[in-house]
Enzyme design. Structure first.
Site, PDB file in Angstrom:
ATOM      1  N   ASP A  55       0.824  -1.206   0.000  1.00  0.00           N
ATOM      2  CA  ASP A  55       0.000   0.000   0.000  1.00  0.00           C
ATOM      3  C   ASP A  55       0.861   1.261   0.000  1.00  0.00           C
ATOM      4  OD1 ASP A  55      -2.750   1.132   0.407  1.00  0.00           O
ATOM      5  OD2 ASP A  55      -1.726   1.995   2.136  1.00  0.00           O
ATOM      6  N   THR A  86      -3.172   5.623  -4.155  1.00  0.00           N
ATOM      7  CA  THR A  86      -2.068   6.358  -3.531  1.00  0.00           C
ATOM      8  C   THR A  86      -0.756   6.160  -4.293  1.00  0.00           C
ATOM      9  OG1 THR A  86      -1.677   4.514  -2.027  1.00  0.00           O
ATOM     10  CG2 THR A  86      -3.074   6.270  -1.236  1.00  0.00           C
ATOM     11  N   THR A  87      -0.517   4.936  -4.746  1.00  0.00           N
ATOM     12  CA  THR A  87       0.718   4.695  -5.495  1.00  0.00           C
ATOM     13  C   THR A  87       0.660   5.454  -6.813  1.00  0.00           C
ATOM     14  OG1 THR A  87       0.668   2.484  -4.542  1.00  0.00           O
ATOM     15  CG2 THR A  87       2.297   2.882  -6.233  1.00  0.00           C
ATOM     16  N   ASP A 105      -9.144  -0.277   1.798  1.00  0.00           N
ATOM     17  CA  ASP A 105      -9.145   0.359   0.469  1.00  0.00           C
ATOM     18  C   ASP A 105     -10.400  -0.023  -0.299  1.00  0.00           C
ATOM     19  OD1 ASP A 105      -6.713   1.453   0.950  1.00  0.00           O
ATOM     20  OD2 ASP A 105      -5.630   0.421  -0.652  1.00  0.00           O
TER      21      ASP A 105
HETATM   22  P1  ADP Z   1      -2.795   2.348  -6.097  1.00  0.00           P
HETATM   23  O1  ADP Z   1      -2.163   2.578  -4.769  1.00  0.00           O
HETATM   24  O2  ADP Z   1      -2.509   3.460  -7.049  1.00  0.00           O
HETATM   25  O3  ADP Z   1      -4.233   2.018  -6.002  1.00  0.00           O
HETATM   26  P2  ADP Z   1      -2.413  -0.397  -6.859  1.00  0.00           P
HETATM   27  O4  ADP Z   1      -1.200  -1.214  -6.594  1.00  0.00           O
HETATM   28  O5  ADP Z   1      -3.637  -0.697  -6.095  1.00  0.00           O
HETATM   29  O6  ADP Z   1      -2.009   1.110  -6.694  1.00  0.00           O
HETATM   30  O7  ADP Z   1      -2.722  -0.520  -8.417  1.00  0.00           O
HETATM   31  C1  ADP Z   1      -3.804   0.128  -8.994  1.00  0.00           C
HETATM   32  C2  ADP Z   1      -3.759  -0.009 -10.498  1.00  0.00           C
HETATM   33  O8  ADP Z   1      -3.843  -1.388 -10.872  1.00  0.00           O
HETATM   34  C3  ADP Z   1      -4.955   0.688 -11.132  1.00  0.00           C
HETATM   35  O9  ADP Z   1      -4.508   1.428 -12.243  1.00  0.00           O
HETATM   36  C4  ADP Z   1      -5.841  -0.465 -11.551  1.00  0.00           C
HETATM   37  O10 ADP Z   1      -6.657  -0.151 -12.662  1.00  0.00           O
HETATM   38  C5  ADP Z   1      -4.815  -1.514 -11.889  1.00  0.00           C
HETATM   39  N1  ADP Z   1      -5.353  -2.873 -11.929  1.00  0.00           N
HETATM   40  C6  ADP Z   1      -6.160  -3.491 -11.037  1.00  0.00           C
HETATM   41  N2  ADP Z   1      -6.465  -4.745 -11.441  1.00  0.00           N
HETATM   42  C7  ADP Z   1      -5.826  -4.929 -12.618  1.00  0.00           C
HETATM   43  C8  ADP Z   1      -5.725  -6.007 -13.560  1.00  0.00           C
HETATM   44  N3  ADP Z   1      -6.358  -7.164 -13.364  1.00  0.00           N
HETATM   45  N4  ADP Z   1      -4.958  -5.810 -14.650  1.00  0.00           N
HETATM   46  C9  ADP Z   1      -4.309  -4.654 -14.856  1.00  0.00           C
HETATM   47  N5  ADP Z   1      -4.354  -3.610 -14.035  1.00  0.00           N
HETATM   48  C10 ADP Z   1      -5.104  -3.733 -12.928  1.00  0.00           C
HETATM   49 MG    MG Z   2      -5.073   0.369  -5.067  1.00  0.00          MG
END
Ligand code: ADP
Ligand code: MG
Length: 514
Positions: free
Chosen positions: A56, A89-90, A381
């Protein structure tokens, strides 16, 4: 002439700019590898040896104990993202870092900071329009909410549990607290308990407290409970048998003991006769009172924390009573079921179907502390994004598709912008490419190839994301795979990243007191 203390340190001009930009970029870089479904975790160890393992962004940046003031601003991006929408957040941190990287190049080409700032703000406006255009037309129903929850949890260590069944629990929880007045997100609590597999994670229709019955022989379950909440000490009032007054015969001693017993018996009788079958008190209770109540079938919890007392009150509608003599039936709260359960070292009390509140609790189980902690963050989240999506009713494609669409629109509109500002607007588009590029890199793809393919697919087919589906990585329409993010998460990321980056770029003088 010195106007500052000799100990203060001052950096000015380009030096100040580049040191700030470097620090900001470095922070953003540190969370890059955690982005997306194949993002890796980080293990953070503090000076006391405490370990946190997480994916996270906000948690990582928080735990990193960052001191540089400009770097701290990137941490704040993640924090405000977490506060406002609970996810992304990332993404926000990485975008902010890349906006700084692009700004650095522009400064080297002699584009003035204020031109960059103006260009970025203009580009952010275009980005928000692009997000509006990406909003899915279909109504946000439970199916889409589950997709939102699942997309936010993929890549998080959800233990042995599939994101799918967790997503269901999360949507059920949010639906529970949804009303005409909106989603009462605060009414969904998350309670973690180590000891079982994450499969045992469930939704409790009420609240969970870290409290145990005052006596072993009390009932472990009370249905249709009438509940009294007291701020009353049920112990002998001090002084009666102490050396306060001299006891010089056995008779006197016996009389004192009798008086004491009588007093305690009185407490137990008052409570039993009041008709309450479950009692919570924030003060101490003598064992003899507990034992007497146990034999009356009353369930009692003593030394309740003040916050637990508040929770009981808001769940059951009880009124807190400060003196036993004042206790009346009209002060009682109600609940369908109050039960206690022992989990190894911990005893928990479950208050289900309270009369007053809609509160529900996601009861998170997991084998170890690290598992439940990360699960708790993932569920937190997911609850936030589902609440956000349900309230605004707007979702956009995930997997980088929205960022590709934003960058495309910003580039197109940049063509019509005069002067050097055009360079800044284009740079903003380039900065957003970091999201699909990073998703590609984190799935072992070549980022440049992936970007080229994504742009081509966006050009020819519209929505195009880099979808991770089990072992496969495909370029396709994310909506068809249920990879969706709330529109507000993207909006907030664009806004907070722009704000932090422009603020850092504008600084050309750093004065630090020693
Ligand atoms: P954040 O802290 O920004 O939420 P995450 O590590 O949760 O970071 O990643 C979020 C990103 O991953 C988003 O852009 C979301 O659309 C993408 N995402 C989620 N599931 C998938 C998937 N199955 N394939 C590709 N991208 C995905
Ligand atoms: Mg996320």
């Amino acid at each position: 002439m010195f106007i500052m203390s000799e100990d203060s340190q001052r950096t000015q001009g380009r030096d100040a700019q580049s040191s700030n930009i470097m620090a900001g970029k470095a922070v953003a870089e540190s969370v890059r590898t955690t982005l997306g479904p194949r993002g890796m975790d980080k293990m953070l160890v503090d000076s006391g040896g405490e370990v946190v393992i997480t994916n996270d962004g906000a948690t990582i940046l928080n735990e990193m104990d960052i001191e540089h003031p400009a770097a701290q601003m990137i941490v704040e991006v993640a924090e405000s993202q977490e506060e406002e929408v609970g996810d992304g957040t990332t993404t926000a941190g990485v975008v902010a870092g890349n906006l700084l990287g692009e700004a650095e190049d522009l400064i080297e080409q002699d584009v003035h900071a204020t031109t960059i700032v103006e260009g970025y703000h203009e580009a952010a406006q275009i980005a928000l329009e692009a997000i509006d255009e990406q909003v899915q037309e279909a109504e946000v129903d439970d199916e889409i909410l589950k997709q939102v929850a699942e997309s936010s949890m993929t890549g998080k260590g959800t233990g042995g549990l599939t994101a799918e069944s967790l997503a269901e629990t999360v949507v059920e929880a949010v639906r529970h607290v949804d009303s005409e007045d909106g989603v009462a997100r605060d009414n969904v609590a998350v309670h973690t308990q180590i000891g079982a597999s994450s499969n045992a994670t469930e939704l409790v229709p009420g609240i969970v407290l870290d409290e145990e019955p005052a006596h072993d022989e009390m009932p472990s379950e009370v249905e249709n409970a009438s509940i009294a909440v007291l701020d009353v000490e049920l112990e002998v009032q001090t002084g009666e048998i102490d050396a306060e007054y001299a006891i010089d015969s056995i008779d006197q001693l016996n009389a004192a003991i009798d008086a004491e017993e009588g007093e305690l018996q009185g407490y137990a009788e008052t409570i039993a006769e009041s008709g309450a079958d479950v009692v919570f008190t924030t003060d101490g209770v003598d064992d003899r009172v507990s034992s007497a109540l146990a034999s009356e079938g009353v369930l009692l919890f003593d030394d309740l924390t003040s916050s637990d007392a508040k929770d009981v009150v808001s769940a059951t509608g009880a009124r807190r009573v400060g003196a036993l003599d004042d206790l009346e039936e009209s002060d009682f709260g109600e609940a369908d079921l109050i039960r206690t359960e022992n989990f190894g070292d911990d005893d928990l009390a479950f208050i289900e179907g309270g009369a007053a509140a809609e509160a529900v609790t996601v009861f998170v189980r997991g084998g170890t502390e690290h598992v439940v902690d990360e699960l708790e963050r993932a569920i937190g989240d997911a609850l936030d994004v589902v609440a956000t999506a349900l309230e605004s009713g707007e979702v956009v494609p995930g997997a980088g598709a929205t960022e590709i669409a934003i960058a495309d629109k910003v580039r197109q509109e940049a063509a019509g912008i005069e002067g050097r500002k055009q360079l800044a607007v284009t740079a903003f588009a380039d900065a957003l490419d970091i999201v699909p590029r990073t998703l590609a890199a984190n799935t072992g793809q070549d980022p440049i190839d992936a970007l080229v393919d994504l742009r081509a697919a966006h050009e020819s087919e519209g929505r195009a994301g880099l979808i991770t589906d089990g072992e496969d990585v495909t370029i396709d329409d994310p909506f068809e795979y249920g990879v969706v993010d709330p529109a507000d998460v993207k909006r907030e990321a664009v806004e907070s990243a722009t704000e932090a980056a422009t603020m850092i770029v504008r600084i050309d003088d750093v004065i630090a007191a020693e």
